[in-house]
Write a protein that holds these residues in place. Structure first.
Motif, PDB file in Angstrom:
ATOM      1  N   LEU A 185     -10.179   8.060  13.982  1.00  0.00           N
ATOM      2  CA  LEU A 185     -11.442   7.632  13.355  1.00  0.00           C
ATOM      3  C   LEU A 185     -12.553   8.680  13.409  1.00  0.00           C
ATOM      4  O   LEU A 185     -13.734   8.330  13.442  1.00  0.00           O
ATOM      5  N   TYR A 186     -12.203   9.951  13.383  1.00  0.00           N
ATOM      6  CA  TYR A 186     -13.243  10.977  13.411  1.00  0.00           C
ATOM      7  C   TYR A 186     -13.914  11.186  12.060  1.00  0.00           C
ATOM      8  O   TYR A 186     -14.882  11.932  11.962  1.00  0.00           O
ATOM      9  N   ASP A 187     -13.401  10.525  11.034  1.00  0.00           N
ATOM     10  CA  ASP A 187     -14.052  10.565   9.725  1.00  0.00           C
ATOM     11  C   ASP A 187     -15.032   9.395   9.655  1.00  0.00           C
ATOM     12  O   ASP A 187     -14.638   8.244   9.489  1.00  0.00           O
ATOM     13  N   GLU A 188     -16.311   9.698   9.785  1.00  0.00           N
ATOM     14  CA  GLU A 188     -17.343   8.647   9.787  1.00  0.00           C
ATOM     15  C   GLU A 188     -18.268   8.739   8.577  1.00  0.00           C
ATOM     16  O   GLU A 188     -19.394   8.249   8.620  1.00  0.00           O
ATOM     17  N   ARG A 189     -17.804   9.334   7.505  1.00  0.00           N
ATOM     18  CA  ARG A 189     -18.657   9.444   6.320  1.00  0.00           C
ATOM     19  C   ARG A 189     -18.994   8.067   5.746  1.00  0.00           C
ATOM     20  O   ARG A 189     -18.275   7.101   5.955  1.00  0.00           O
ATOM     21  N   GLU A 190     -20.078   8.015   5.013  1.00  0.00           N
ATOM     22  CA  GLU A 190     -20.538   6.760   4.425  1.00  0.00           C
ATOM     23  C   GLU A 190     -19.468   6.138   3.534  1.00  0.00           C
ATOM     24  O   GLU A 190     -19.330   4.913   3.465  1.00  0.00           O
ATOM     25  N   GLU A 191     -18.677   6.987   2.866  1.00  0.00           N
ATOM     26  CA  GLU A 191     -17.632   6.472   1.978  1.00  0.00           C
ATOM     27  C   GLU A 191     -16.583   5.661   2.743  1.00  0.00           C
ATOM     28  O   GLU A 191     -16.001   4.730   2.202  1.00  0.00           O
ATOM     29  N   VAL A 192     -16.359   6.032   3.995  1.00  0.00           N
ATOM     30  CA  VAL A 192     -15.398   5.291   4.816  1.00  0.00           C
ATOM     31  C   VAL A 192     -15.916   3.887   5.086  1.00  0.00           C
ATOM     32  O   VAL A 192     -15.186   2.900   4.934  1.00  0.00           O
ATOM     33  N   GLU A 193     -17.171   3.799   5.476  1.00  0.00           N
ATOM     34  CA  GLU A 193     -17.758   2.484   5.742  1.00  0.00           C
ATOM     35  C   GLU A 193     -17.776   1.632   4.478  1.00  0.00           C
ATOM     36  O   GLU A 193     -17.507   0.425   4.526  1.00  0.00           O
ATOM     37  N   GLN A 194     -18.056   2.248   3.333  1.00  0.00           N
ATOM     38  CA  GLN A 194     -18.046   1.508   2.071  1.00  0.00           C
ATOM     39  C   GLN A 194     -16.656   0.964   1.759  1.00  0.00           C
ATOM     40  O   GLN A 194     -16.503  -0.176   1.301  1.00  0.00           O
ATOM     41  N   ALA A 195     -15.622   1.778   2.018  1.00  0.00           N
ATOM     42  CA  ALA A 195     -14.248   1.338   1.745  1.00  0.00           C
ATOM     43  C   ALA A 195     -13.851   0.177   2.657  1.00  0.00           C
ATOM     44  O   ALA A 195     -13.205  -0.784   2.218  1.00  0.00           O
ATOM     45  N   LEU A 196     -14.241   0.252   3.928  1.00  0.00           N
ATOM     46  CA  LEU A 196     -13.947  -0.844   4.852  1.00  0.00           C
ATOM     47  C   LEU A 196     -14.687  -2.113   4.444  1.00  0.00           C
ATOM     48  O   LEU A 196     -14.137  -3.219   4.499  1.00  0.00           O
ATOM     49  N   ARG A 197     -15.936  -1.935   4.052  1.00  0.00           N
ATOM     50  CA  ARG A 197     -16.734  -3.085   3.608  1.00  0.00           C
ATOM     51  C   ARG A 197     -16.102  -3.713   2.368  1.00  0.00           C
ATOM     52  O   ARG A 197     -16.028  -4.945   2.244  1.00  0.00           O
ATOM     53  N   GLN A 198     -15.615  -2.883   1.445  1.00  0.00           N
ATOM     54  CA  GLN A 198     -14.973  -3.394   0.236  1.00  0.00           C
ATOM     55  C   GLN A 198     -13.695  -4.153   0.568  1.00  0.00           C
ATOM     56  O   GLN A 198     -13.419  -5.211   0.003  1.00  0.00           O
ATOM     57  N   ALA A 199     -12.908  -3.615   1.503  1.00  0.00           N
ATOM     58  CA  ALA A 199     -11.664  -4.287   1.897  1.00  0.00           C
ATOM     59  C   ALA A 199     -11.955  -5.681   2.436  1.00  0.00           C
ATOM     60  O   ALA A 199     -11.265  -6.649   2.104  1.00  0.00           O
ATOM     61  N   ALA A 200     -12.983  -5.782   3.272  1.00  0.00           N
ATOM     62  CA  ALA A 200     -13.361  -7.077   3.825  1.00  0.00           C
ATOM     63  C   ALA A 200     -13.877  -8.002   2.732  1.00  0.00           C
ATOM     64  O   ALA A 200     -13.583  -9.209   2.715  1.00  0.00           O
ATOM     65  N   HIS A 201     -14.643  -7.456   1.795  1.00  0.00           N
ATOM     66  CA  HIS A 201     -15.218  -8.252   0.708  1.00  0.00           C
ATOM     67  C   HIS A 201     -14.128  -8.818  -0.197  1.00  0.00           C
ATOM     68  O   HIS A 201     -14.208  -9.979  -0.638  1.00  0.00           O
ATOM     69  N   ILE A 202     -13.103  -8.019  -0.480  1.00  0.00           N
ATOM     70  CA  ILE A 202     -11.992  -8.477  -1.313  1.00  0.00           C
ATOM     71  C   ILE A 202     -11.258  -9.632  -0.651  1.00  0.00           C
ATOM     72  O   ILE A 202     -10.706 -10.512  -1.305  1.00  0.00           O
ATOM     73  N   GLY A 203     -11.252  -9.638   0.687  1.00  0.00           N
ATOM     74  CA  GLY A 203     -10.570 -10.691   1.420  1.00  0.00           C
ATOM     75  C   GLY A 203      -9.380 -10.200   2.218  1.00  0.00           C
ATOM     76  O   GLY A 203      -8.648 -11.011   2.802  1.00  0.00           O
ATOM     77  N   HIS A 204      -9.184  -8.868   2.259  1.00  0.00           N
ATOM     78  CA  HIS A 204      -8.103  -8.339   3.086  1.00  0.00           C
ATOM     79  C   HIS A 204      -8.438  -8.554   4.560  1.00  0.00           C
ATOM     80  O   HIS A 204      -9.596  -8.454   4.971  1.00  0.00           O
ATOM     81  N   GLU A 205      -7.416  -8.829   5.343  1.00  0.00           N
ATOM     82  CA  GLU A 205      -7.581  -8.794   6.790  1.00  0.00           C
ATOM     83  C   GLU A 205      -7.361  -7.344   7.207  1.00  0.00           C
ATOM     84  O   GLU A 205      -6.373  -6.723   6.797  1.00  0.00           O
ATOM     85  N   VAL A 206      -8.271  -6.803   7.991  1.00  0.00           N
ATOM     86  CA  VAL A 206      -8.193  -5.394   8.373  1.00  0.00           C
ATOM     87  C   VAL A 206      -8.097  -5.276   9.893  1.00  0.00           C
ATOM     88  O   VAL A 206      -8.904  -5.846  10.622  1.00  0.00           O
ATOM     89  N   ILE A 207      -7.085  -4.551  10.357  1.00  0.00           N
ATOM     90  CA  ILE A 207      -6.912  -4.253  11.776  1.00  0.00           C
ATOM     91  C   ILE A 207      -7.065  -2.751  11.950  1.00  0.00           C
ATOM     92  O   ILE A 207      -6.408  -1.969  11.252  1.00  0.00           O
TER      93      ILE A 207
END
Length: 295
Positions: A185-207
């Motif tokens: 997790l050394y990649d902390e760019r804003e795009e990473v957070e946006q992608a995680l937020r999108q995954a959660a918004h779509i309804g994916h379960e993320v581990i």
């Protein structure tokens, strides 16, 4: 039996290793850790003595005066994609006997075996600055074997681009599913957070499995040390105890940011160290799921 990461890494057959880890992980559990099964009606057949009466269609009996039972086929509503970090920073071992990437690869194989074992679909995205490997989620032993062979061929190297990997991972999931990120997790760019937020918004379960060595968290050095960034090649000469204190503060803040980030978006955050036996790394989490502690 303790499943030592170094001993497992020395075994060339990743299919055998992943099975051994899963067997050790779910030993004593009586329920599947993932609840992906649903029943879909298939056909009627004539009632036979001994058939379970709860499957008799009584409405059809009232119309036809004949006993028929409903037959169902099991279907899965779980599709899983594993996003594995194969960047150069994962090739660090520290004082551990295995690198983070070796450990992460074993963890990915075990997780794939765990999902496939219950008849669900699993796929893989291995990434660094570009996508090194990707397989869509499918079920079946042949697909699992192909995925494990792909894992075995993958090597760590290059910079990391987690955002692009997450985008591809979500593309490969045609419906809501399970996204498993295995990375330092050394990649902390804003795009990473946006992608995680999108995954959660779509309804994916993320581990998110945060794979680290204890040495990179604790930095067990006291004299001046020369530190090289494995991805950029940049070399820094640290100033002994002062640098160690500053580093420990920075890494503590880094770990808290990821814990907080995952909590904010409802993602499951699991921190694992490369010194931890593989079955122990999975057991507590899997037991919580199997007992209904996770959705």
């Amino acid at each position: 039996m303790v499943l030592d990461p170094a001993a497992l890494a020395a075994i060339a057959d990743l299919e055998l290793v992943s099975k051994r880890i899963v067997d050790g992980t779910i030993s004593g559990l009586h329920r599947s850790p993932f609840h992906g099964y649903s029943a879909e009606f298939s056909q009627y057949r004539h009632y036979r003595p001994g058939d379970d009466l709860k499957y008799v269609d009584w409405k059809l009996f009232a119309r036809t005066d004949r006993l028929y039972t409903k037959q169902f086929r099991e279907t899965t509503n779980l599709a899983c994609q594993i996003a594995l970090d194969a960047s150069a920073s994962m090739d660090y071992a520290g004082e551990s006997t295995v690198t983070k990437f070796t450990y992460a690869r074993l963890l990915a194989g075990a997780f794939a075996h765990l999902v496939s074992r219950q008849g669900d679909a699993v796929g893989l995205v291995a990434y660094a600055d570009t996508l090194k490997q990707y397989l869509p989620s499918r079920g079946g032993q042949a697909h699992l074997r192909s995925l494990l062979l792909t894992l075995g061929r993958t090597e760590a190297g290059g910079r990391t681009n987690l955002a692009a990997a997450l985008a591809r991972t979500m593309d490969l999931l045609k419906r809501r599913g399970l996204v498993v990120v295995i990375s330092d997790l050394y990649d902390e760019r804003e795009e990473v957070e946006q992608a995680l937020r999108q995954a959660a918004h779509i309804g994916h379960e993320v581990i998110v499995f945060h794979v680290l060595s204890r040495a990179e968290v604790e930095l067990p050095f006291h004299d001046d040390v020369e530190v090289e960034d494995p991805e950029s090649g940049r070399v820094i000469l640290s100033n002994g105890a002062v640098a160690v204190r500053a580093y420990r503060e920075a890494i503590s803040a880094f770990l808290e940011r990821w814990r907080s980030r995952c909590a904010t978006y409802g993602l499951e955050y699991v921190r694992v160290f490369t010194e931890t036996p593989l079955d122990a790394a999975l057991r507590a989490y899997v037991r919580r799921r199997a007992l209904g502690g996770a959705a």
